[in-house]
Write a protein that holds these residues in place. Sequence first.
Motif, mmCIF file in Angstrom:
data_model
loop_
_atom_site.group_PDB
_atom_site.id
_atom_site.type_symbol
_atom_site.label_atom_id
_atom_site.label_comp_id
_atom_site.label_asym_id
_atom_site.label_seq_id
_atom_site.Cartn_x
_atom_site.Cartn_y
_atom_site.Cartn_z
ATOM 1 N N LYS A 181 65.862 18.785 80.678
ATOM 2 C CA LYS A 181 66.210 19.020 79.738
ATOM 3 C C LYS A 181 65.036 19.400 78.665
ATOM 4 C CE LYS A 181 69.237 16.563 78.763
ATOM 5 N NZ LYS A 181 69.858 15.381 78.100
ATOM 6 N N TYR A 239 68.732 9.283 68.498
ATOM 7 C CA TYR A 239 69.557 8.237 68.851
ATOM 8 C C TYR A 239 68.729 6.973 69.303
ATOM 9 C CZ TYR A 239 73.864 10.754 68.750
ATOM 10 O OH TYR A 239 75.184 11.535 68.565
ATOM 11 N N ARG A 240 67.589 7.600 69.959
ATOM 12 C CA ARG A 240 66.590 6.349 70.272
ATOM 13 C C ARG A 240 65.962 5.679 69.082
ATOM 14 N NH1 ARG A 240 64.058 6.821 75.456
ATOM 15 N NH2 ARG A 240 65.217 8.063 76.763
ATOM 16 N N ARG A 286 60.349 5.681 73.364
ATOM 17 C CA ARG A 286 60.380 6.007 74.860
ATOM 18 C C ARG A 286 60.200 5.024 75.495
ATOM 19 N NH1 ARG A 286 62.385 10.574 74.646
ATOM 20 N NH2 ARG A 286 61.697 11.540 72.677
ATOM 21 N N SER A 318 65.691 3.181 76.037
ATOM 22 C CA SER A 318 66.601 3.994 76.665
ATOM 23 C C SER A 318 67.815 3.565 76.913
ATOM 24 C CB SER A 318 66.122 4.330 78.052
ATOM 25 O OG SER A 318 64.753 5.080 78.149
ATOM 26 N N SER A 347 71.615 4.652 75.033
ATOM 27 C CA SER A 347 72.786 4.956 75.454
ATOM 28 C C SER A 347 74.121 4.183 74.912
ATOM 29 C CB SER A 347 72.788 4.756 77.217
ATOM 30 O OG SER A 347 73.948 4.905 77.697
ATOM 31 N N SER A 382 74.889 4.952 71.109
ATOM 32 C CA SER A 382 75.284 6.262 71.058
ATOM 33 C C SER A 382 76.846 6.612 71.492
ATOM 34 C CB SER A 382 74.648 7.212 71.896
ATOM 35 O OG SER A 382 74.937 6.771 73.413
ATOM 36 N N GLN A 421 71.851 16.474 62.491
ATOM 37 C CA GLN A 421 71.548 17.484 63.602
ATOM 38 C C GLN A 421 72.217 18.813 63.133
ATOM 39 O OE1 GLN A 421 72.585 15.644 67.715
ATOM 40 N NE2 GLN A 421 73.875 14.336 66.327
ATOM 41 N N GLY A 439 70.747 17.897 74.104
ATOM 42 C CA GLY A 439 71.312 16.318 74.075
ATOM 43 C C GLY A 439 72.598 16.400 75.269
ATOM 44 N N ARG A 440 73.691 15.706 74.367
ATOM 45 C CA ARG A 440 74.747 15.385 75.438
ATOM 46 C C ARG A 440 75.886 16.164 75.274
ATOM 47 N NH1 ARG A 440 70.797 13.118 76.916
ATOM 48 N NH2 ARG A 440 70.376 11.377 78.240
ATOM 49 N N ASP A 441 75.907 16.388 73.808
ATOM 50 C CA ASP A 441 77.243 17.019 73.182
ATOM 51 C C ASP A 441 77.054 18.209 72.205
ATOM 52 O OD1 ASP A 441 76.058 15.253 71.207
ATOM 53 O OD2 ASP A 441 77.816 14.836 70.418
ATOM 54 N N ILE A 442 75.943 18.779 72.292
ATOM 55 C CA ILE A 442 75.459 19.681 71.420
ATOM 56 C C ILE A 442 76.376 20.936 71.479
ATOM 57 C CG2 ILE A 442 73.708 21.303 70.534
ATOM 58 C CD1 ILE A 442 73.101 17.846 70.588
ATOM 59 N N ARG A 493 61.703 11.518 86.793
ATOM 60 C CA ARG A 493 61.503 10.620 85.855
ATOM 61 C C ARG A 493 60.311 9.384 86.297
ATOM 62 N NH1 ARG A 493 63.397 11.466 80.957
ATOM 63 N NH2 ARG A 493 64.801 9.835 80.208
ATOM 64 N N ARG A 541 73.343 5.099 83.558
ATOM 65 C CA ARG A 541 73.489 5.673 82.079
ATOM 66 C C ARG A 541 74.251 6.958 82.179
ATOM 67 N NH1 ARG A 541 69.092 7.607 78.524
ATOM 68 N NH2 ARG A 541 67.694 7.915 80.110
ATOM 69 N N ASP A 569 77.449 7.495 79.843
ATOM 70 C CA ASP A 569 77.589 8.381 78.947
ATOM 71 C C ASP A 569 78.691 9.506 79.216
ATOM 72 O OD1 ASP A 569 75.269 7.847 77.923
ATOM 73 O OD2 ASP A 569 73.787 9.336 78.903
ATOM 74 N N ARG A 585 82.042 7.363 78.121
ATOM 75 C CA ARG A 585 82.574 6.936 76.686
ATOM 76 C C ARG A 585 83.544 7.733 76.113
ATOM 77 N NH1 ARG A 585 76.767 8.843 74.581
ATOM 78 N NH2 ARG A 585 77.451 11.265 74.289
HETATM 79 O O1 DC Z 1 68.064 12.396 76.321
HETATM 80 P P1 DC Z 1 67.693 10.914 75.881
HETATM 81 O O2 DC Z 1 67.448 10.007 77.177
HETATM 82 O O3 DC Z 1 66.531 10.854 75.030
HETATM 83 O O4 DC Z 1 68.923 10.219 75.440
HETATM 84 C C1 DC Z 1 68.853 8.921 75.163
HETATM 85 C C2 DC Z 1 70.537 8.395 74.847
HETATM 86 O O5 DC Z 1 70.967 8.842 73.736
HETATM 87 C C3 DC Z 1 71.274 8.973 75.994
HETATM 88 O O6 DC Z 1 71.556 7.721 76.953
HETATM 89 C C4 DC Z 1 72.459 9.318 75.499
HETATM 90 C C5 DC Z 1 72.295 9.574 74.200
HETATM 91 N N1 DC Z 1 72.486 10.752 73.366
HETATM 92 C C6 DC Z 1 73.809 11.279 73.049
HETATM 93 O O7 DC Z 1 74.610 10.311 73.104
HETATM 94 N N2 DC Z 1 73.801 12.338 72.337
HETATM 95 C C7 DC Z 1 72.948 13.268 72.232
HETATM 96 N N3 DC Z 1 73.018 14.405 71.710
HETATM 97 C C8 DC Z 1 71.749 12.896 72.795
HETATM 98 C C9 DC Z 1 71.486 11.451 73.441
#
Ligand code: DC
Length: 225
Positions: A16, A38-39, A91, A96, A100, A103, A116, A129-132, A157, A180, A184, A187
């Motif tokens: 991504k 989030y990090r 990082r 990491s 998770s 978040s 955002q 991201g995860r929920d964009i 990775r 993870r 993710d 949740r």
């Molecule tokens: O993409 P990443 O590995 O840098 O993301 C780190 C954590 O943040 C990942 O475990 C899930 C969370 N995250 C999220 O819940 N929603 C996002 N839009 C981006 C990341």
Amino acid sequence: MEKKSIAIDGPAGAGKSTLARQLARALGFLYVDTGAIYRTVALAVLRAGIATEDVGKVSQLLGTLDIRMDYGQDGEQRMFLSGEDVSKAIREHQVSGLASKVSAIPAVRDFLLDFQRRQAREHSVVMDGRDIGTVVLPEADVKIFLTAAPEARAKRRVLELRQRGQQAEFDTILRDIIQRDKQDEQRPIAPLRRAEDAALLDTTQLNLEQSLEALLQLVKEKINL
Ligand code: DC
């Protein structure tokens, strides 16, 4: 000109961030790495010595946070926590897992939602991201769900970490990725899932170049460039 937005969601290690960054560059859009935000919160929680299970304390901490995002001369996104550039610190492997966990806390997600959305109001963006596509930018012009088999993601990775000079063991990374993903996906709030109107792109068999080509094709189908 009207601002355009491209939402890219998917699990860790699907390529991504690399692809979103390259796509943004090709289009002249701003790349927003929401995972980094989030990090940064996770790092603040860690430094404050708060356990991620202590939702009350994490929520309290949010009100006191000074988080800023900026772009360096190289165009790279940098994260600042209380004025300190933490782009590298966030990082670390430990962060990491914590990211998770934090978040999954509703107060954290609420806190970051405006942060955002503001970026997408002010710029044409490629946001990953995860929920964009599902929550942050449900009206995005293009939505893509990027994925790959866990083994392929773990392999990438490991390479990425080794290139950064960090220790990385395949089995550990694979286990963490699966763990993870589960965290993710399961949740209750804003879980990782493909938006109904998101195009699916599986990069297991594709190299970076092919993936970028496929992404550009998907974008061109949706917006006039
Ligand atoms: O993409 P990443 O590995 O840098 O993301 C780190 C954590 O943040 C990942 O475990 C899930 C969370 N995250 C999220 O819940 N929603 C996002 N839009 C981006 C990341």
